[in-house]
Design a protein around this motif. Structure first.
Motif, PDB file in Angstrom:
ATOM      1  N   UNK A  30       0.657   3.403   9.093  1.00  0.00           N
ATOM      2  CA  UNK A  30      -0.772   3.065   9.080  1.00  0.00           C
ATOM      3  C   UNK A  30      -1.417   3.690   7.856  1.00  0.00           C
ATOM      4  N   UNK A  31      -2.648   3.225   7.558  1.00  0.00           N
ATOM      5  CA  UNK A  31      -3.354   3.728   6.386  1.00  0.00           C
ATOM      6  C   UNK A  31      -4.796   4.049   6.750  1.00  0.00           C
ATOM      7  N   UNK A  32      -5.225   5.231   6.280  1.00  0.00           N
ATOM      8  CA  UNK A  32      -6.603   5.682   6.466  1.00  0.00           C
ATOM      9  C   UNK A  32      -7.440   5.168   5.311  1.00  0.00           C
TER      10      UNK A  32
ATOM     11  N   UNK B 131     -14.822   5.847   0.195  1.00  0.00           N
ATOM     12  CA  UNK B 131     -14.973   5.896  -1.262  1.00  0.00           C
ATOM     13  C   UNK B 131     -14.828   4.484  -1.803  1.00  0.00           C
ATOM     14  N   UNK B 132     -15.230   4.302  -3.086  1.00  0.00           N
ATOM     15  CA  UNK B 132     -15.056   3.000  -3.707  1.00  0.00           C
ATOM     16  C   UNK B 132     -13.566   2.708  -3.858  1.00  0.00           C
ATOM     17  N   UNK B 133     -13.178   1.472  -3.557  1.00  0.00           N
ATOM     18  CA  UNK B 133     -11.777   1.084  -3.620  1.00  0.00           C
ATOM     19  C   UNK B 133     -11.700  -0.419  -3.845  1.00  0.00           C
ATOM     20  N   UNK B 134     -10.519  -0.889  -4.241  1.00  0.00           N
ATOM     21  CA  UNK B 134     -10.284  -2.319  -4.451  1.00  0.00           C
ATOM     22  C   UNK B 134      -8.928  -2.666  -3.850  1.00  0.00           C
ATOM     23  N   UNK B 135      -8.925  -2.993  -2.556  1.00  0.00           N
ATOM     24  CA  UNK B 135      -7.700  -3.352  -1.854  1.00  0.00           C
ATOM     25  C   UNK B 135      -7.697  -4.868  -1.668  1.00  0.00           C
TER      26      UNK B 135
ATOM     27  N   UNK C 263       0.837  -1.189   0.000  1.00  0.00           N
ATOM     28  CA  UNK C 263       0.000   0.000   0.000  1.00  0.00           C
ATOM     29  C   UNK C 263       0.875   1.243   0.000  1.00  0.00           C
ATOM     30  N   UNK C 264       0.532   2.206  -0.828  1.00  0.00           N
ATOM     31  CA  UNK C 264       1.225   3.497  -0.898  1.00  0.00           C
ATOM     32  C   UNK C 264       0.185   4.588  -1.002  1.00  0.00           C
ATOM     33  N   UNK C 265       0.646   5.834  -0.946  1.00  0.00           N
ATOM     34  CA  UNK C 265      -0.295   6.959  -1.009  1.00  0.00           C
ATOM     35  C   UNK C 265      -1.023   7.045  -2.337  1.00  0.00           C
ATOM     36  N   UNK C 266      -0.466   6.396  -3.371  1.00  0.00           N
ATOM     37  CA  UNK C 266      -1.125   6.454  -4.683  1.00  0.00           C
ATOM     38  C   UNK C 266      -2.233   5.423  -4.811  1.00  0.00           C
ATOM     39  N   UNK C 267      -2.367   4.534  -3.821  1.00  0.00           N
ATOM     40  CA  UNK C 267      -3.448   3.551  -3.853  1.00  0.00           C
ATOM     41  C   UNK C 267      -4.784   4.259  -3.661  1.00  0.00           C
ATOM     42  N   UNK C 268      -5.696   4.042  -4.590  1.00  0.00           N
ATOM     43  CA  UNK C 268      -6.983   4.743  -4.557  1.00  0.00           C
ATOM     44  C   UNK C 268      -7.779   4.312  -3.331  1.00  0.00           C
ATOM     45  N   UNK C 269      -8.246   5.296  -2.562  1.00  0.00           N
ATOM     46  CA  UNK C 269      -9.107   5.019  -1.423  1.00  0.00           C
ATOM     47  C   UNK C 269      -8.398   4.929  -0.101  1.00  0.00           C
TER      48      UNK C 269
END
Length: 728
Positions: free
Chosen positions: A54-56, A60-64, A36-42
């Motif tokens: 950590x990640x917020x 929004x719609x996302x696909x992790x 995961x990086x800051x460019x990952x959508x959502x």
């Protein structure tokens, strides 16, 4: 010598195990693997608990989800291991619902951990014998606070730890570990459309080892000290011995000094800002307008009391330098504006209000380090400042119970929480007595105690605290260890308990008899209604006739016949009195009414953002709609879907089965049809070889390799594998 040998043995042992910990091949760091990086959508990287990565997870719609190679690695570990632990540290937005981690194939959840803030539950979804199972744990994790969660499974043994506390331990149906190759891992959501987690997630791991929760909480299972603990203990004892020696020397020195001072008169003084005041000296603290006194070495200060000002119409109350209380000074009027003493106005030149007259003043404005578009002219000043200027730093005077607040063009004083302005001046504020003003939330069985800027709720004697605002009773009444009559009220006391007969009964509390209000004529039946005695009370039967009122007793009062009212404890219910009887119902929802209460009528919420898409992604539900999906009751509420297992009646029978397409088990008389059974090992079976089998045993029928038999409490139940027949 012995101690040295033990220490060396511990050091040698510590070196021997150094570097050993959790096998990296038996754990998966989900966040690292997902990259995961800051460019990952959502998602956005933030600083987590203890400054960890950590990640917020945004709304929004996302696909992790995991890449195929990671899913394959996870599937192989699940297939080869019989126990695992899922770990995560998270901060979930209050009152929201969402999935923390899901391992699934299409609609089949092999492992899914969900937190519902709508029902305050943690849910574990899994599969057993091809069917969906859900374990529900009542716990509020969606509260906006950080939590550590660890779910451990060993065959059918489940442990749930939250914040390193074991809150649940259960024996469940053993989950299926033979995951299909098409399974995928999702973080912070169930799939592409549902179960979106809202909040921050960090330190997400799956560990395939016994007691994996110790990775998160290493002190939970430390019953015996390690060599490191022993070394630390020895060092601690040595440090304490050294500290004891130093303290002994200091105490001996202090005792010598005290012996010298026994015949001296000591006066305790106070030192404030480098100035020493003798006992009972008083002085004025200019900065805070307080009168202070030195009392036995302690400074006690009280704010000066300012008299109320009744200023003439042509004057205004203002603060003057060197004075603590406002004084009345002449005001100035310019172009419809009213200026107080010392305030300025900028025309062609700068003018200041002095003794009711605008006087021209010469002021050189300092250069500004900002563009001209960011220049702001403060209120009642002549020189501009840069946008975002700190007016409070200019010495704006606020009392000790108020605080300075910056605005665009000025600074003002605001009272701190729990304080109120004195005579309308927020620069000086006094404590609000929440207890006297009835502005507290102390419940029954508590006493409100006022504090500076706040209050607390103390339990009355005989009660124990439940939370900050309520207390409950303990000793004999709560445990049933009392001799009160069933028609008496038990009250805990400091030394025991007391018994008092309920209303409508008479006696000493240990024995209570019903009062016949009708025979004693102590009833309150009105008009021509007839009194009927009841246990603990009476009723009034009103025959038909013009003199029968039909009024209804309600909450110690009387509701008139035909009267309609809303319940205090439920604003969504309306009640009416009709011919002496009370009828209550839910408030009818008129969605055409623009002022309809959306809390009571969520189905009237037509906002697009409040709609929900079903699990298949085909149907759109409005807020307030309910539906059933995969043996779960689901509800849409303001755009969020929450589902929980259907409540099934408890079948009162020995054998049950759940048919295909059904959600709840039903009773069956044939044990061979039962899919849920409690085995009794005392009820055995005899197979075709004459061997005695315990209940629950499985074997292949003699002479028929494609037929499998099982002993179910003394009954032999066999089935044929059709695929086996075709291949053989």
């Amino acid at each position: 010598m012995d101690l040295i040998l033990v220490l060396w043995a511990c050091v040698a042992s510590a070196r021997a195990v150094a570097g050993f910990g959790t096998d990296p091949n038996l754990q998966i760091d989900i966040i690292t693997e997902l990259d995961l990086v800051n460019t990952t959508i959502g998602v956005t990287q933030v600083s987590g608990l203890h400054a960890s990565k950590a990640f917020l997870f945004q709304d929004v719609e996302r696909e992790i989800h995991a890449a195929p190679y990671m899913s394959e690695k996870l599937i192989q570990l699940f297939r080869n291991k019989s126990e695992f632990t899922f770990l995560a540290t998270l901060q979930q937005r209050a009152s929201t619902s969402g999935v923390v981690l899901s391992i699934r194939e299409l609609e089949h959840s092999y492992f899914e951990l969900e937190s519902s803030g709508l029902r305050d539950e943690i849910r574990y979804h899994y599969r057993f014998n091809g069917k969906a199972r859900t374990e529900v744990f009542p716990y509020r994790m969606a509260d906006g606070q950080w939590h550590k969660i660890a779910l451990s499974l060993s065959a059918s043994h489940l442990l749930l730890h939250v914040d390193c506390n074991r809150i649940y331990e259960r024996v469940i149906d053993p989950p299926e570990m033979n995951l299909t190759l098409g399974s995928s891992l999702w973080l912070g959501q169930r799939n592409r459309k549902h179960g979106f987690f809202k909040g921050i997630i960090q330190d997400v791991k799956v560990i395939f080892m016994p007691n994996g929760y110790l990775t998160q909480c290493p002190n939970l299972n430390r019953t015996c000290p390690t060599c490191s603990d022993f070394l630390s203990l020895v060092q601690g004892i040595m440090d304490l011995q050294e500290l004891l020696a130093k303290m002994t020397a200091k105490l001996n020195y202090a005792e010598t000094r005290l012996n010298q001072l026994e015949n001296c008169h000591c006066e305790k003084t106070c030192q404030v800002n480098g100035v020493i005041y003798r006992d009972k000296d008083s002085w004025v603290e200019d900065d805070h307008c307080r009168n202070c006194t030195c009392k036995s070495g302690v400074v006690e200060c009280r704010r000066m009391s300012c008299p109320p000002l009744n200023c003439a119409p042509d004057t205004l109350p203002v603060h003057m330098g060197g004075q603590c209380c406002k004084v009345c000074r002449s005001k100035c009027i310019f172009g419809g504006r009213v200026l107080a003493e010392g305030q300025r106005v900028l025309t062609k030149n700068c003018r200041e209000c002095r003794n009711g007259v605008l006087v021209k003043v010469t002021e050189t404005c300092p250069p500004l380090n900002c563009s001209e578009k960011d220049h702001i002219l403060p209120e009642n000043q002549c020189c501009s400042v840069c946008r975002g200027h700190n007016f409070c730093a200019e010495g704006h005077r606020c009392g000790e119970n108020s605080e300075c607040k910056n605005w665009n063009t000025k600074a003002t004083c605001e009272c701190k929480n729990g304080y109120i302005s004195i005579q309308g001046d927020s620069a000086y504020c006094e404590d609000i007595d929440e207890c006297a003003a009835k502005m507290h939330y102390c419940h029954a069985n508590t006493v409100c105690v006022n504090l500076p800027g706040s209050y607390r709720c103390d339990c009355v004697p005989g009660y124990i605290r439940v939370d900050d605002f309520s207390c409950t009773e303990h000793d004999e009444c709560g445990s049933g260890q009392h001799n009160c009559d069933v028609n008496a009220i038990c009250t805990n006391t400091v030394r025991g308990h007391s018994c008092t007969c309920k209303s409508g009964y008479v006696g000493n509390g240990t024995i209570c008899r019903d009062i016949d209000e009708c025979a004693l004529r102590t009833h309150t039946c009105w008009n021509d209604s007839a009194c009927v005695n009841l246990a603990g009370g009476f009723d009034c039967l009103c025959p038909s006739g013009p003199s029968c009122t039909g009024d209804c007793p309600h909450e110690g009062g009387l509701k008139r016949n035909g009267q309609v009212w809303t319940l205090k404890e439920d604003r969504c219910s309306v009640c009416s009195c009709k011919n002496g009887k009370i009828f209550c119902r839910r408030t009818a929802c008129d969605c055409q009414n623009p002022s309809v209460d959306l809390f009571c009528c969520p189905e009237c919420d037509t906002r697009v953002t409040s709609q929900c898409l079903d699990q298949n992604g085909h149907k759109l539900y409005r807020s307030g709609d309910n539906w059933t999906y995969s043996c779960q009751q689901c509800r849409c509420l303001e755009g969020e879907v929450d589902c929980w297992p259907l409540l099934c009646p408890n079948p009162n029978c020995e054998y049950t089965a759940t048919s295909e397409g059904e959600c709840c088990p039903r009773c069956v008389s044939d044990p061979c049809l039962a899919d849920q059974i409690t085995y009794d090992i005392r009820k055995t079976c005899v197979d075709g070889y004459g061997i005695t089998r315990l209940s629950g045993s499985v074997w292949t029928m003699a002479g028929s390799p494609c037929t499998t038999c099982r002993c179910k409490n003394g009954n032999v139940c066999c089935s044929v594998d059709l695929d086996c027949l075709q291949n053989n």
